[in-house]
Design a protein around this motif. Structure first.
Motif, PDB file in Angstrom:
ATOM      1  N   LEU A 149      35.028  48.836  -2.519  1.00 40.42           N
ATOM      2  CA  LEU A 149      36.458  49.041  -2.265  1.00 40.42           C
ATOM      3  C   LEU A 149      37.081  47.815  -1.605  1.00 40.42           C
ATOM      4  O   LEU A 149      38.199  47.419  -1.938  1.00 40.42           O
ATOM      5  CB  LEU A 149      36.638  50.292  -1.384  1.00 40.42           C
ATOM      6  N   VAL A 150      36.369  47.194  -0.680  1.00 34.49           N
ATOM      7  CA  VAL A 150      36.944  46.025  -0.007  1.00 34.49           C
ATOM      8  C   VAL A 150      37.219  44.896  -1.012  1.00 34.49           C
ATOM      9  O   VAL A 150      38.207  44.166  -0.882  1.00 34.49           O
ATOM     10  CB  VAL A 150      36.035  45.547   1.159  1.00 34.49           C
ATOM     11  N   HIS A 151      36.385  44.767  -2.023  1.00 40.64           N
ATOM     12  CA  HIS A 151      36.610  43.717  -3.018  1.00 40.64           C
ATOM     13  C   HIS A 151      37.742  44.096  -3.971  1.00 40.64           C
ATOM     14  O   HIS A 151      38.498  43.226  -4.414  1.00 40.64           O
ATOM     15  CB  HIS A 151      35.315  43.410  -3.769  1.00 40.64           C
ATOM     16  N   LEU A 152      37.876  45.379  -4.257  1.00 38.54           N
ATOM     17  CA  LEU A 152      39.038  45.810  -5.054  1.00 38.54           C
ATOM     18  C   LEU A 152      40.317  45.408  -4.322  1.00 38.54           C
ATOM     19  O   LEU A 152      41.251  44.851  -4.917  1.00 38.54           O
ATOM     20  CB  LEU A 152      39.007  47.335  -5.261  1.00 38.54           C
ATOM     21  N   LEU A 153      40.345  45.701  -3.010  1.00 39.75           N
ATOM     22  CA  LEU A 153      41.558  45.419  -2.232  1.00 39.75           C
ATOM     23  C   LEU A 153      41.820  43.916  -2.143  1.00 39.75           C
ATOM     24  O   LEU A 153      42.929  43.451  -2.438  1.00 39.75           O
ATOM     25  CB  LEU A 153      41.422  46.006  -0.821  1.00 39.75           C
ATOM     26  N   ARG A 154      40.824  43.173  -1.751  1.00 38.62           N
ATOM     27  CA  ARG A 154      41.029  41.754  -1.458  1.00 38.62           C
ATOM     28  C   ARG A 154      41.109  40.891  -2.717  1.00 38.62           C
ATOM     29  O   ARG A 154      41.995  40.040  -2.822  1.00 38.62           O
ATOM     30  CB  ARG A 154      39.883  41.228  -0.571  1.00 38.62           C
ATOM     31  N   GLU A 155      40.172  41.109  -3.643  1.00 36.99           N
ATOM     32  CA  GLU A 155      40.065  40.178  -4.771  1.00 36.99           C
ATOM     33  C   GLU A 155      40.881  40.639  -5.971  1.00 36.99           C
ATOM     34  O   GLU A 155      41.582  39.845  -6.587  1.00 36.99           O
ATOM     35  CB  GLU A 155      38.589  39.996  -5.145  1.00 36.99           C
ATOM     36  N   ASN A 156      40.813  41.927  -6.291  1.00 33.28           N
ATOM     37  CA  ASN A 156      41.556  42.390  -7.467  1.00 33.28           C
ATOM     38  C   ASN A 156      43.042  42.545  -7.151  1.00 33.28           C
ATOM     39  O   ASN A 156      43.882  42.273  -7.999  1.00 33.28           O
ATOM     40  CB  ASN A 156      41.009  43.726  -7.965  1.00 33.28           C
ATOM     41  N   HIS A 202      39.658  42.785   6.302  1.00 36.14           N
ATOM     42  CA  HIS A 202      38.709  41.667   6.477  1.00 36.14           C
ATOM     43  C   HIS A 202      37.276  42.079   6.155  1.00 36.14           C
ATOM     44  O   HIS A 202      36.959  43.269   6.145  1.00 36.14           O
ATOM     45  CB  HIS A 202      38.785  41.152   7.916  1.00 36.14           C
ATOM     46  N   ILE A 203      36.457  41.076   5.918  1.00 36.69           N
ATOM     47  CA  ILE A 203      35.020  41.292   5.738  1.00 36.69           C
ATOM     48  C   ILE A 203      34.309  40.496   6.835  1.00 36.69           C
ATOM     49  O   ILE A 203      34.428  39.271   6.876  1.00 36.69           O
ATOM     50  CB  ILE A 203      34.519  40.787   4.368  1.00 36.69           C
ATOM     51  N   GLY A 204      33.593  41.212   7.694  1.00 40.96           N
ATOM     52  CA  GLY A 204      32.926  40.517   8.794  1.00 40.96           C
ATOM     53  C   GLY A 204      31.423  40.479   8.668  1.00 40.96           C
ATOM     54  O   GLY A 204      30.777  39.591   9.218  1.00 40.96           O
ATOM     55  N   CYS A 205      30.845  41.450   7.965  1.00 46.36           N
ATOM     56  CA  CYS A 205      29.380  41.521   7.964  1.00 46.36           C
ATOM     57  C   CYS A 205      28.811  41.944   6.629  1.00 46.36           C
ATOM     58  O   CYS A 205      27.741  41.526   6.263  1.00 46.36           O
ATOM     59  CB  CYS A 205      28.910  42.480   9.052  1.00 46.36           C
ATOM     60  N   ASP A 206      29.517  42.855   5.931  1.00 53.41           N
ATOM     61  CA  ASP A 206      29.021  43.385   4.658  1.00 53.41           C
ATOM     62  C   ASP A 206      27.822  44.311   4.840  1.00 53.41           C
ATOM     63  O   ASP A 206      27.140  44.636   3.870  1.00 53.41           O
ATOM     64  CB  ASP A 206      28.605  42.222   3.736  1.00 53.41           C
ATOM     65  N   THR A 207      27.526  44.694   6.070  1.00 51.16           N
ATOM     66  CA  THR A 207      26.365  45.550   6.320  1.00 51.16           C
ATOM     67  C   THR A 207      26.739  46.790   7.132  1.00 51.16           C
ATOM     68  O   THR A 207      25.892  47.379   7.791  1.00 51.16           O
ATOM     69  CB  THR A 207      25.266  44.771   7.066  1.00 51.16           C
ATOM     70  N   THR A 208      28.031  47.154   7.138  1.00 53.36           N
ATOM     71  CA  THR A 208      28.496  48.384   7.785  1.00 53.36           C
ATOM     72  C   THR A 208      28.392  48.349   9.303  1.00 53.36           C
ATOM     73  O   THR A 208      28.357  49.385   9.949  1.00 53.36           O
ATOM     74  CB  THR A 208      27.727  49.622   7.248  1.00 53.36           C
ATOM     75  N   HIS A 209      28.364  47.157   9.872  1.00 51.02           N
ATOM     76  CA  HIS A 209      28.242  47.078  11.328  1.00 51.02           C
ATOM     77  C   HIS A 209      29.565  46.810  12.040  1.00 51.02           C
ATOM     78  O   HIS A 209      29.807  47.348  13.108  1.00 51.02           O
ATOM     79  CB  HIS A 209      27.259  45.964  11.715  1.00 51.02           C
ATOM     80  N   CYS A 210      30.400  45.954  11.486  1.00 50.50           N
ATOM     81  CA  CYS A 210      31.471  45.385  12.315  1.00 50.50           C
ATOM     82  C   CYS A 210      32.788  46.160  12.282  1.00 50.50           C
ATOM     83  O   CYS A 210      33.565  46.083  13.214  1.00 50.50           O
ATOM     84  CB  CYS A 210      31.718  43.938  11.919  1.00 50.50           C
ATOM     85  N   GLY A 211      33.088  46.855  11.191  1.00 52.31           N
ATOM     86  CA  GLY A 211      34.334  47.612  11.109  1.00 52.31           C
ATOM     87  C   GLY A 211      35.561  46.782  10.770  1.00 52.31           C
ATOM     88  O   GLY A 211      36.663  47.329  10.706  1.00 52.31           O
ATOM     89  N   ALA A 212      35.395  45.477  10.520  1.00 52.52           N
ATOM     90  CA  ALA A 212      36.557  44.644  10.174  1.00 52.52           C
ATOM     91  C   ALA A 212      37.200  45.108   8.865  1.00 52.52           C
ATOM     92  O   ALA A 212      38.374  44.861   8.623  1.00 52.52           O
ATOM     93  CB  ALA A 212      36.136  43.183  10.049  1.00 52.52           C
ATOM     94  N   CYS A 213      36.421  45.794   8.044  1.00 52.88           N
ATOM     95  CA  CYS A 213      36.885  46.216   6.716  1.00 52.88           C
ATOM     96  C   CYS A 213      37.437  47.639   6.730  1.00 52.88           C
ATOM     97  O   CYS A 213      37.650  48.217   5.657  1.00 52.88           O
ATOM     98  CB  CYS A 213      35.718  46.137   5.739  1.00 52.88           C
ATOM     99  N   THR A 214      37.664  48.201   7.918  1.00 48.35           N
ATOM    100  CA  THR A 214      38.094  49.605   8.002  1.00 48.35           C
ATOM    101  C   THR A 214      39.437  49.827   7.305  1.00 48.35           C
ATOM    102  O   THR A 214      40.403  49.098   7.529  1.00 48.35           O
ATOM    103  CB  THR A 214      38.231  50.030   9.485  1.00 48.35           C
ATOM    104  N   VAL A 215      39.462  50.849   6.448  1.00 45.19           N
ATOM    105  CA  VAL A 215      40.716  51.345   5.869  1.00 45.19           C
ATOM    106  C   VAL A 215      40.683  52.864   6.019  1.00 45.19           C
ATOM    107  O   VAL A 215      39.653  53.434   6.403  1.00 45.19           O
ATOM    108  CB  VAL A 215      40.861  50.959   4.369  1.00 45.19           C
ATOM    109  N   LEU A 216      41.802  53.523   5.734  1.00 41.42           N
ATOM    110  CA  LEU A 216      41.809  54.986   5.762  1.00 41.42           C
ATOM    111  C   LEU A 216      41.694  55.499   4.332  1.00 41.42           C
ATOM    112  O   LEU A 216      42.443  55.058   3.448  1.00 41.42           O
ATOM    113  CB  LEU A 216      43.085  55.516   6.412  1.00 41.42           C
ATOM    114  N   LEU A 217      40.747  56.397   4.112  1.00 38.87           N
ATOM    115  CA  LEU A 217      40.566  57.033   2.815  1.00 38.87           C
ATOM    116  C   LEU A 217      40.913  58.502   3.010  1.00 38.87           C
ATOM    117  O   LEU A 217      40.231  59.202   3.768  1.00 38.87           O
ATOM    118  CB  LEU A 217      39.109  56.854   2.347  1.00 38.87           C
TER     119      LEU A 217
END
Ligand code: FES
Ligand code: FES
Length: 159
Positions: A25-32, A39-54
């Protein structure tokens, strides 16, 4: 790689996309879609920089497939401001200096927004618990908490 046609409502606007099964989903938002506020901070579900509301619930969009958002509502940081007016959560971060480098800020604001939807008057422990999945590498937690409290004060009815 299989592809899928998906329809996702993002910040109130319908978007259609043809995506590979593996697209996050983060790549759909940012790249597509070019919505780089997430933001993308870790890609491993640790940092929360990529948080959105679903559907109103904070999720780490680096851990959600784009196809899982099919038919659902996504809110990103770009959806907070309306008609040139900052949302009270954004005002709170501005007024209380709730950011330093700003990298964690979109995720922090969306987590704070979701908390205030559920609990309009959270105490410090509730705010700390809510943002426990969002890391601030500048360690600005004290002002982040004040920012969310500032927003809570603005959003509460004054009767
Ligand atoms: S980029 Fe998703 S949790 Fe860090
Ligand atoms: S303000 Fe820099 S990571 Fe939080």
């Amino acid at each position: 790689m299989a592809t899928h046609e998906i329809k996702v409502k993002i910040n109130g606007a319908e978007h259609e996309a043809k995506v590979e099964s593996r697209l996050l989903l983060v790549h759909l938002l940012r790249e597509n879609l070019g919505m780089t506020g997430t933001h993308i901070g870790c890609d491993t579900t640790h940092c929360g920089a990529c948080t959105v509301l679903l559907d109103g619930v904070p999720v780490k969009s680096c851990t959600v497939l784009a196809v899982q958002a099919d038919g659902r509502d996504v809110m990103t940081v770009e959806g907070l401001e309306k008609d040139g007016q900052l949302h009270p959560v954004q005002e709170g971060f501005w007024q209380e200096h709730g950011l330093q480098c700003g990298f964690c800020t979109p995720g922090m604001m969306l987590t704070g927004y979701a908390l205030l939807q559920d609990n309009p008057d959270p105490g410090e422990p509730e705010i700390r618990r809510a943002i426990s999945g969002n890391l601030c590498r500048c360690t600005g937690y004290v002002n982040i908490i004040k920012s969310i409290q500032h927003a809570a004060g603005k959003l509460r009815p004054t009767v």
